[in-house]
Write a protein that holds these residues in place. Structure first.
Motif, PDB file in Angstrom:
ATOM      1  N   ALA A   1      94.225  78.392  55.675  1.00  0.00           N
ATOM      2  CA  ALA A   1      92.763  78.438  55.590  1.00  0.00           C
ATOM      3  C   ALA A   1      92.154  77.063  55.850  1.00  0.00           C
ATOM      4  CB  ALA A   1      92.337  78.950  54.215  1.00  0.00           C
ATOM      5  N   ALA A   2      92.795  76.006  55.326  1.00  0.00           N
ATOM      6  CA  ALA A   2      92.303  74.646  55.530  1.00  0.00           C
ATOM      7  C   ALA A   2      92.381  74.263  57.007  1.00  0.00           C
ATOM      8  CB  ALA A   2      93.102  73.657  54.685  1.00  0.00           C
ATOM      9  N   GLU A   3      93.464  74.628  57.652  1.00  0.00           N
ATOM     10  CA  GLU A   3      93.628  74.328  59.078  1.00  0.00           C
ATOM     11  C   GLU A   3      92.514  74.980  59.893  1.00  0.00           C
ATOM     12  OE1 GLU A   3      95.289  72.384  62.166  1.00  0.00           O
ATOM     13  OE2 GLU A   3      96.222  72.357  60.176  1.00  0.00           O
ATOM     14  N   ARG A   4      92.212  76.219  59.580  1.00  0.00           N
ATOM     15  CA  ARG A   4      91.155  76.928  60.305  1.00  0.00           C
ATOM     16  C   ARG A   4      89.784  76.343  60.004  1.00  0.00           C
ATOM     17  NH1 ARG A   4      93.359  83.121  59.236  1.00  0.00           N
ATOM     18  NH2 ARG A   4      95.045  83.073  60.793  1.00  0.00           N
ATOM     19  N   ALA A   5      89.550  75.976  58.729  1.00  0.00           N
ATOM     20  CA  ALA A   5      88.257  75.399  58.359  1.00  0.00           C
ATOM     21  C   ALA A   5      88.016  74.086  59.093  1.00  0.00           C
ATOM     22  CB  ALA A   5      88.193  75.182  56.845  1.00  0.00           C
ATOM     23  N   LEU A   6      89.042  73.263  59.208  1.00  0.00           N
ATOM     24  CA  LEU A   6      88.925  72.003  59.938  1.00  0.00           C
ATOM     25  C   LEU A   6      88.705  72.254  61.426  1.00  0.00           C
ATOM     26  CD1 LEU A   6      91.805  70.031  58.181  1.00  0.00           C
ATOM     27  CD2 LEU A   6      89.354  69.646  57.885  1.00  0.00           C
ATOM     28  N   GLU A   7      89.405  73.240  61.958  1.00  0.00           N
ATOM     29  CA  GLU A   7      89.302  73.555  63.387  1.00  0.00           C
ATOM     30  C   GLU A   7      87.901  74.043  63.749  1.00  0.00           C
ATOM     31  OE1 GLU A   7      91.321  76.702  66.572  1.00  0.00           O
ATOM     32  OE2 GLU A   7      92.243  76.339  64.616  1.00  0.00           O
TER      33      GLU A   7
ATOM     34  N   ASN B   1      85.052  73.324  62.172  1.00  0.00           N
ATOM     35  CA  ASN B   1      83.979  72.386  61.825  1.00  0.00           C
ATOM     36  C   ASN B   1      83.738  71.439  63.000  1.00  0.00           C
ATOM     37  OD1 ASN B   1      82.486  70.112  60.712  1.00  0.00           O
ATOM     38  ND2 ASN B   1      82.958  70.955  58.702  1.00  0.00           N
ATOM     39  N   VAL B   2      82.541  71.476  63.567  1.00  0.00           N
ATOM     40  CA  VAL B   2      82.258  70.698  64.773  1.00  0.00           C
ATOM     41  C   VAL B   2      82.228  69.193  64.508  1.00  0.00           C
ATOM     42  CG1 VAL B   2      80.983  72.553  65.883  1.00  0.00           C
ATOM     43  CG2 VAL B   2      79.754  70.943  64.417  1.00  0.00           C
ATOM     44  N   LEU B   3      82.106  68.776  63.250  1.00  0.00           N
ATOM     45  CA  LEU B   3      82.066  67.349  62.932  1.00  0.00           C
ATOM     46  C   LEU B   3      83.458  66.753  62.746  1.00  0.00           C
ATOM     47  CD1 LEU B   3      79.089  67.208  60.401  1.00  0.00           C
ATOM     48  CD2 LEU B   3      79.058  66.833  62.878  1.00  0.00           C
ATOM     49  N   VAL B   4      84.472  67.607  62.699  1.00  0.00           N
ATOM     50  CA  VAL B   4      85.848  67.143  62.496  1.00  0.00           C
ATOM     51  C   VAL B   4      86.549  67.083  63.847  1.00  0.00           C
ATOM     52  CG1 VAL B   4      88.055  67.613  61.380  1.00  0.00           C
ATOM     53  CG2 VAL B   4      85.917  68.145  60.187  1.00  0.00           C
ATOM     54  N   PRO B   5      87.033  65.913  64.260  1.00  0.00           N
ATOM     55  CA  PRO B   5      87.717  65.812  65.548  1.00  0.00           C
ATOM     56  C   PRO B   5      88.980  66.662  65.584  1.00  0.00           C
ATOM     57  CG  PRO B   5      87.974  63.790  64.289  1.00  0.00           C
ATOM     58  CD  PRO B   5      86.978  64.623  63.556  1.00  0.00           C
ATOM     59  N   ASN B   6      89.135  67.377  66.642  1.00  0.00           N
ATOM     60  CA  ASN B   6      90.227  68.338  66.776  1.00  0.00           C
ATOM     61  C   ASN B   6      91.593  67.661  66.731  1.00  0.00           C
ATOM     62  OD1 ASN B   6      91.380  70.881  67.169  1.00  0.00           O
ATOM     63  ND2 ASN B   6      91.455  70.596  69.381  1.00  0.00           N
ATOM     64  N   GLY B   7      92.467  68.158  65.853  1.00  0.00           N
ATOM     65  CA  GLY B   7      93.841  67.685  65.789  1.00  0.00           C
ATOM     66  C   GLY B   7      94.053  66.347  65.122  1.00  0.00           C
ATOM     67  N   LYS B   8      93.004  65.759  64.535  1.00  0.00           N
ATOM     68  CA  LYS B   8      93.126  64.422  63.957  1.00  0.00           C
ATOM     69  C   LYS B   8      93.452  64.442  62.462  1.00  0.00           C
ATOM     70  CE  LYS B   8      92.093  61.979  67.634  1.00  0.00           C
ATOM     71  NZ  LYS B   8      93.053  61.031  68.250  1.00  0.00           N
ATOM     72  N   ILE B   9      93.188  65.557  61.792  1.00  0.00           N
ATOM     73  CA  ILE B   9      93.372  65.614  60.340  1.00  0.00           C
ATOM     74  C   ILE B   9      94.342  66.743  60.003  1.00  0.00           C
ATOM     75  CG2 ILE B   9      92.217  65.979  58.125  1.00  0.00           C
ATOM     76  CD1 ILE B   9      89.718  64.782  59.332  1.00  0.00           C
ATOM     77  N   HIS B  10      95.286  66.432  59.104  1.00  0.00           N
ATOM     78  CA  HIS B  10      96.352  67.374  58.800  1.00  0.00           C
ATOM     79  C   HIS B  10      96.377  67.677  57.302  1.00  0.00           C
ATOM     80  CE1 HIS B  10      97.574  66.354  62.848  1.00  0.00           C
ATOM     81  NE2 HIS B  10      97.592  65.080  62.497  1.00  0.00           N
ATOM     82  N   PRO B  11      96.186  68.952  56.915  1.00  0.00           N
ATOM     83  CA  PRO B  11      96.197  69.325  55.498  1.00  0.00           C
ATOM     84  C   PRO B  11      97.611  69.586  54.980  1.00  0.00           C
ATOM     85  CG  PRO B  11      95.588  71.223  56.828  1.00  0.00           C
ATOM     86  CD  PRO B  11      95.791  70.071  57.782  1.00  0.00           C
ATOM     87  N   MET B  12      97.816  69.240  53.725  1.00  0.00           N
ATOM     88  CA  MET B  12      99.077  69.525  53.040  1.00  0.00           C
ATOM     89  C   MET B  12      98.736  70.030  51.643  1.00  0.00           C
ATOM     90  SD  MET B  12     102.274  66.956  52.235  1.00  0.00           S
ATOM     91  CE  MET B  12     101.259  65.907  51.187  1.00  0.00           C
TER      92      MET B  12
ATOM     93  N   GLN C   1      83.076  61.771  59.786  1.00  0.00           N
ATOM     94  CA  GLN C   1      84.120  62.728  60.143  1.00  0.00           C
ATOM     95  C   GLN C   1      85.070  62.943  58.969  1.00  0.00           C
ATOM     96  OE1 GLN C   1      85.497  60.465  63.522  1.00  0.00           O
ATOM     97  NE2 GLN C   1      84.400  61.784  64.975  1.00  0.00           N
ATOM     98  N   ARG C   2      85.386  61.867  58.277  1.00  0.00           N
ATOM     99  CA  ARG C   2      86.225  61.948  57.081  1.00  0.00           C
ATOM    100  C   ARG C   2      85.544  62.795  56.012  1.00  0.00           C
ATOM    101  NH1 ARG C   2      86.651  59.067  52.290  1.00  0.00           N
ATOM    102  NH2 ARG C   2      88.767  58.709  51.517  1.00  0.00           N
ATOM    103  N   SER C   3      84.241  62.564  55.805  1.00  0.00           N
ATOM    104  CA  SER C   3      83.495  63.323  54.800  1.00  0.00           C
ATOM    105  C   SER C   3      83.361  64.791  55.193  1.00  0.00           C
ATOM    106  CB  SER C   3      82.105  62.709  54.613  1.00  0.00           C
ATOM    107  OG  SER C   3      82.198  61.380  54.122  1.00  0.00           O
ATOM    108  N   ALA C   4      83.180  65.045  56.489  1.00  0.00           N
ATOM    109  CA  ALA C   4      83.058  66.427  56.957  1.00  0.00           C
ATOM    110  C   ALA C   4      84.334  67.208  56.698  1.00  0.00           C
ATOM    111  CB  ALA C   4      82.716  66.443  58.443  1.00  0.00           C
ATOM    112  N   ALA C   5      85.471  66.564  56.867  1.00  0.00           N
ATOM    113  CA  ALA C   5      86.749  67.225  56.596  1.00  0.00           C
ATOM    114  C   ALA C   5      86.864  67.598  55.131  1.00  0.00           C
ATOM    115  CB  ALA C   5      87.903  66.315  57.008  1.00  0.00           C
ATOM    116  N   ASP C   6      86.450  66.685  54.262  1.00  0.00           N
ATOM    117  CA  ASP C   6      86.467  66.956  52.823  1.00  0.00           C
ATOM    118  C   ASP C   6      85.588  68.151  52.490  1.00  0.00           C
ATOM    119  OD1 ASP C   6      85.490  66.509  49.901  1.00  0.00           O
ATOM    120  OD2 ASP C   6      87.183  65.145  50.090  1.00  0.00           O
ATOM    121  N   GLY C   7      84.370  68.167  53.051  1.00  0.00           N
ATOM    122  CA  GLY C   7      83.454  69.257  52.789  1.00  0.00           C
ATOM    123  C   GLY C   7      83.935  70.595  53.331  1.00  0.00           C
TER     124      GLY C   7
END
Length: 217
Positions: free
Chosen positions: A85-91, A93-104, A121-127
């Protein structure tokens, strides 16, 4: 200046007013303007909402968070489900650069790793992942590694603050060491403190912000 009793009453009133918060689950202790929050909440999203609500209250000098997230049975998800779900949410989100952030995910606790160029971009990933069902906490370890290295970061921050609020700019000490900015001084509210920090983060070339600002309520 508010007494501790008045401040506690105001914090509890703010929690009761916020529809995102179940106030009866939150304990509030106040000593010398420092607010300690206790209790067990049903989601990380609600825990975050409680923290934001208390920061809106005038007179709060500092927060101690002793709340924990205890998920109801029907809200529990496997780590694999949360990670997907986190991977899809990041994918999405238009403010999160594609493929740059990896959830664990480990036992419901979600950790974000990676590198981006900007703090927004960091904050958008958190949100994007904070409110996912099954998440008990979020550690945002994403690094801000900008391509730009402006020659005068300090001047750019001062200029930004002068455009936004002269009062903050005149009361602050801004120290720049490479790409790290340290903020010192006093502000009048948590909102002003966040605004100054936001101005520092928005400056090209800044990868670390040390916020030592004090709230003079």
């Amino acid at each position: 200046m508010k007494t501790d009793t008045q401040l506690r009453d105001d914090v509890q009133a703010e929690l009761n007013w916020d529809p995102a918060v179940k106030a009866c689950d939150v304990g509030v202790i106040v000593k010398d303007g420092v607010v300690t929050l206790t209790g067990h909440l049903a989601s990380h999203a609600e825990k975050y909402a409680v923290e934001l609500a208390v920061q809106r209250v005038h007179g709060v000098k500092a927060l101690a968070i002793e709340m924990t997230v205890k998920l109801p049975f029907d809200n529990q998800r496997t780590d694999a489900d949360i990670a997907m779900a986190a991977e899809r949410a990041l994918e999405w989100n238009v403010l999160v650069p594609n493929g740059k952030i990896h959830p664990m995910v480990t036992e419901g606790w979600l950790t974000l790793n990676g590198e981006v160029e900007w703090d927004y971009q960091r904050s958008a990933a958190d949100g994007a992942v904070r409110n996912l069902m099954g998440v008990t906490g979020v550690s945002n370890l994403v690094k801000v590694t900008p391509k730009l290295s402006p020659a005068d970061v300090e001047k750019q921050i001062h200029d930004a603050l002068s455009r936004q609020a002269d009062r903050e700019a005149s009361r602050l000490s801004i120290t720049v060491n490479g790409s790290q900015v340290t903020l010192r001084g006093t502000v009048h509210s948590w909102a002003e403190r966040d605004a100054v920090q936001g101005a520092a983060w928005a400056t090209p070339g800044v990868s670390v912000v040390v916020n030592d600002l004090l709230v003079d309520a």
